[in-house]
Design a protein around this motif. Sequence first.
Motif, PDB file in Angstrom:
ATOM      1  N   UNK A  80     -67.430  30.966   4.677  1.00 16.53           N
ATOM      2  CA  UNK A  80     -68.037  29.645   4.646  1.00 16.53           C
ATOM      3  C   UNK A  80     -68.750  29.405   5.984  1.00 16.53           C
ATOM      4  N   UNK A  81     -69.410  28.280   6.098  1.00 20.43           N
ATOM      5  CA  UNK A  81     -70.295  28.003   7.236  1.00 20.43           C
ATOM      6  C   UNK A  81     -70.097  26.575   7.726  1.00 20.43           C
ATOM      7  N   UNK A  82     -70.159  26.405   9.053  1.00 17.67           N
ATOM      8  CA  UNK A  82     -70.170  25.055   9.615  1.00 17.67           C
ATOM      9  C   UNK A  82     -70.803  25.098  10.996  1.00 17.67           C
ATOM     10  N   UNK A  83     -70.765  23.963  11.685  1.00 22.89           N
ATOM     11  CA  UNK A  83     -71.353  23.839  13.011  1.00 22.89           C
ATOM     12  C   UNK A  83     -70.450  22.995  13.892  1.00 22.89           C
ATOM     13  N   UNK A  84     -70.407  23.284  15.211  1.00 24.11           N
ATOM     14  CA  UNK A  84     -69.667  22.407  16.116  1.00 24.11           C
ATOM     15  C   UNK A  84     -70.380  21.082  16.362  1.00 24.11           C
ATOM     16  N   UNK A  85     -71.603  20.941  15.854  1.00 22.53           N
ATOM     17  CA  UNK A  85     -72.345  19.699  16.002  1.00 22.53           C
ATOM     18  C   UNK A  85     -72.054  18.715  14.889  1.00 22.53           C
ATOM     19  N   UNK A  86     -72.708  17.578  14.956  1.00 24.37           N
ATOM     20  CA  UNK A  86     -72.562  16.563  13.915  1.00 24.37           C
ATOM     21  C   UNK A  86     -73.185  17.010  12.607  1.00 24.37           C
ATOM     22  N   UNK A  87     -74.279  17.783  12.709  1.00 24.66           N
ATOM     23  CA  UNK A  87     -74.981  18.258  11.532  1.00 24.66           C
ATOM     24  C   UNK A  87     -75.226  19.757  11.636  1.00 24.66           C
ATOM     25  N   UNK A  88     -75.362  20.396  10.483  1.00 23.26           N
ATOM     26  CA  UNK A  88     -75.704  21.807  10.454  1.00 23.26           C
ATOM     27  C   UNK A  88     -77.221  21.964  10.596  1.00 23.26           C
ATOM     28  N   UNK A  89     -77.682  23.201  10.588  1.00 27.43           N
ATOM     29  CA  UNK A  89     -79.126  23.443  10.716  1.00 27.43           C
ATOM     30  C   UNK A  89     -79.905  22.789   9.579  1.00 27.43           C
ATOM     31  N   UNK A  90     -79.336  22.773   8.390  1.00 32.06           N
ATOM     32  CA  UNK A  90     -79.999  22.180   7.225  1.00 32.06           C
ATOM     33  C   UNK A  90     -79.631  20.705   7.046  1.00 32.06           C
ATOM     34  N   UNK A  91     -79.047  20.110   8.079  1.00 31.60           N
ATOM     35  CA  UNK A  91     -78.745  18.675   8.124  1.00 31.60           C
ATOM     36  C   UNK A  91     -77.601  18.258   7.210  1.00 31.60           C
ATOM     37  N   UNK A  92     -76.686  19.187   6.944  1.00 29.63           N
ATOM     38  CA  UNK A  92     -75.468  18.843   6.224  1.00 29.63           C
ATOM     39  C   UNK A  92     -74.375  18.505   7.247  1.00 29.63           C
ATOM     40  N   UNK A  93     -73.211  18.145   6.739  1.00 33.50           N
ATOM     41  CA  UNK A  93     -72.122  17.681   7.596  1.00 33.50           C
ATOM     42  C   UNK A  93     -71.577  18.813   8.467  1.00 33.50           C
ATOM     43  N   UNK A  94     -71.538  18.604   9.806  1.00 38.53           N
ATOM     44  CA  UNK A  94     -70.933  19.549  10.724  1.00 38.53           C
ATOM     45  C   UNK A  94     -69.470  19.233  10.969  1.00 38.53           C
ATOM     46  N   UNK A  95     -68.860  19.974  11.903  1.00 39.58           N
ATOM     47  CA  UNK A  95     -67.419  19.824  12.144  1.00 39.58           C
ATOM     48  C   UNK A  95     -67.087  19.051  13.401  1.00 39.58           C
ATOM     49  N   UNK A  96     -68.071  18.488  14.088  1.00 38.44           N
ATOM     50  CA  UNK A  96     -67.823  17.790  15.346  1.00 38.44           C
ATOM     51  C   UNK A  96     -66.794  16.659  15.148  1.00 38.44           C
ATOM     52  N   UNK A  97     -65.720  16.723  15.920  1.00 40.44           N
ATOM     53  CA  UNK A  97     -64.671  15.721  15.828  1.00 40.44           C
ATOM     54  C   UNK A  97     -63.701  15.921  14.682  1.00 40.44           C
ATOM     55  N   UNK A  98     -63.925  16.959  13.861  1.00 40.35           N
ATOM     56  CA  UNK A  98     -63.058  17.220  12.698  1.00 40.35           C
ATOM     57  C   UNK A  98     -62.609  18.689  12.665  1.00 40.35           C
ATOM     58  N   UNK A  99     -62.576  19.335  13.813  1.00 41.79           N
ATOM     59  CA  UNK A  99     -62.312  20.772  13.846  1.00 41.79           C
ATOM     60  C   UNK A  99     -60.960  21.125  13.213  1.00 41.79           C
TER      61      UNK A  99
END
Length: 395
Positions: free
Chosen positions: A112-131
């Motif tokens: 699966x895929x996620x980002x440490x930012x608020x949003x992913x590259x395609x502007x979906x939900x990231x994991x910032x604050x929810x790691x």
Amino acid sequence: MPRLFVKRLAILASVLLCAHVGIAQSSLVPTPPMGWNSWNHFFQHVTDADVRAAADAMVANGMRDAGYVYVNIDDGWQGTRRPDGTIQSNDRFPDMKTLADYVHTRGLKLGIYSSPGLKTCAKFEGSYGHEMQDAKTYAAWGIDYLKYDLCSFGDKLTVAGNGDQAAPAAFAAQQEAYRKMHDALVAAGRPIVFSLCQYGMSNVWEWGPEVGGNLWRTTGDISDKYDRMALIGFSQAGLSRYAGPGHWNDPDMLEVGNGGMTLDEYRTHMSLWAILAAPLLAGNDLRHMKPEHLAILENKDAIAIDQDSLGKQGDRVSALGPYELWTKPMSHGRTAIALFNRGELAHTMRVNLRELGISPGAHIRNVWANADLPFSDIINPIIPKHGVVLLLVTR
């Protein structure tokens, strides 16, 4: 039994479990991971049906048995969060746990895929604050691999100097973001391969293992064009000392079969990635693949070079204009030799095998010709434009 003692036992058990999972994670990929990723073909439009079809194809066409075991969903699966913060998949992925079970029953693993930012590259939900929350969700779903893409977190990084090194504070924040998710994955209690994707910034190969990375991107994104693939692949010269069992340099996914390169160029792509001990993650539509492209992905000798148990990344020996010689040390005294023609015309390359430490009596296999060669001190293969001669030498 005193309550304090019970509490301490529980804490100790938790620490031991985390330590065990941490060790397990570090040994998850003793050789570079092999599998498939959705991005290069489907981009953010991938669906549950696409992933199931890829898994089915990998079983039917022999890729699973050749070593391709990870089925990785890239950006685009995320939905919104529940009021308690738990991440949900979107309508294109109705049930991630059921999908993971489907993949697992086929002898494969789900990524699966996620980002440490608020949003992913395609502007979906990231994991910032929810790691921690997301790591527990992935573990509950049965996820086996996480690609963690810097993306919007990069907006927080101030770039200094010539633009390729993060300022000290931003560099520390970047490291901490990856370490935080690694610690969350360990605490979640399920071994999950941790793939760092931050495009080689800040010399990630020097600190990737320290933040728990099993592999880390060393480059920007690849595309299905020879010039881009070659720029990325050949730029890996000099990074071999940073790779090894459990920790791999990642020059991005394979483009073999997407149609933008010739067969010679795709053989160069596969050969270079094999010499580099790079992850082999196919990025094409496995349902509609030409036999000649499947033959490249499933070539046993090329895979053996990539997956060699010694875990050594190869490196460039020489370059004369557009003609390059690379070698890779392998287990049991074997050596992989790749002769690359980056020029625009066919060219004869002259190589002295004795100078490479190859002695008479060695067995020489021409990988793409599927033929054995008689030993000779000097070889003079004709290499096509953008082509390669890949040799597997057994002493």
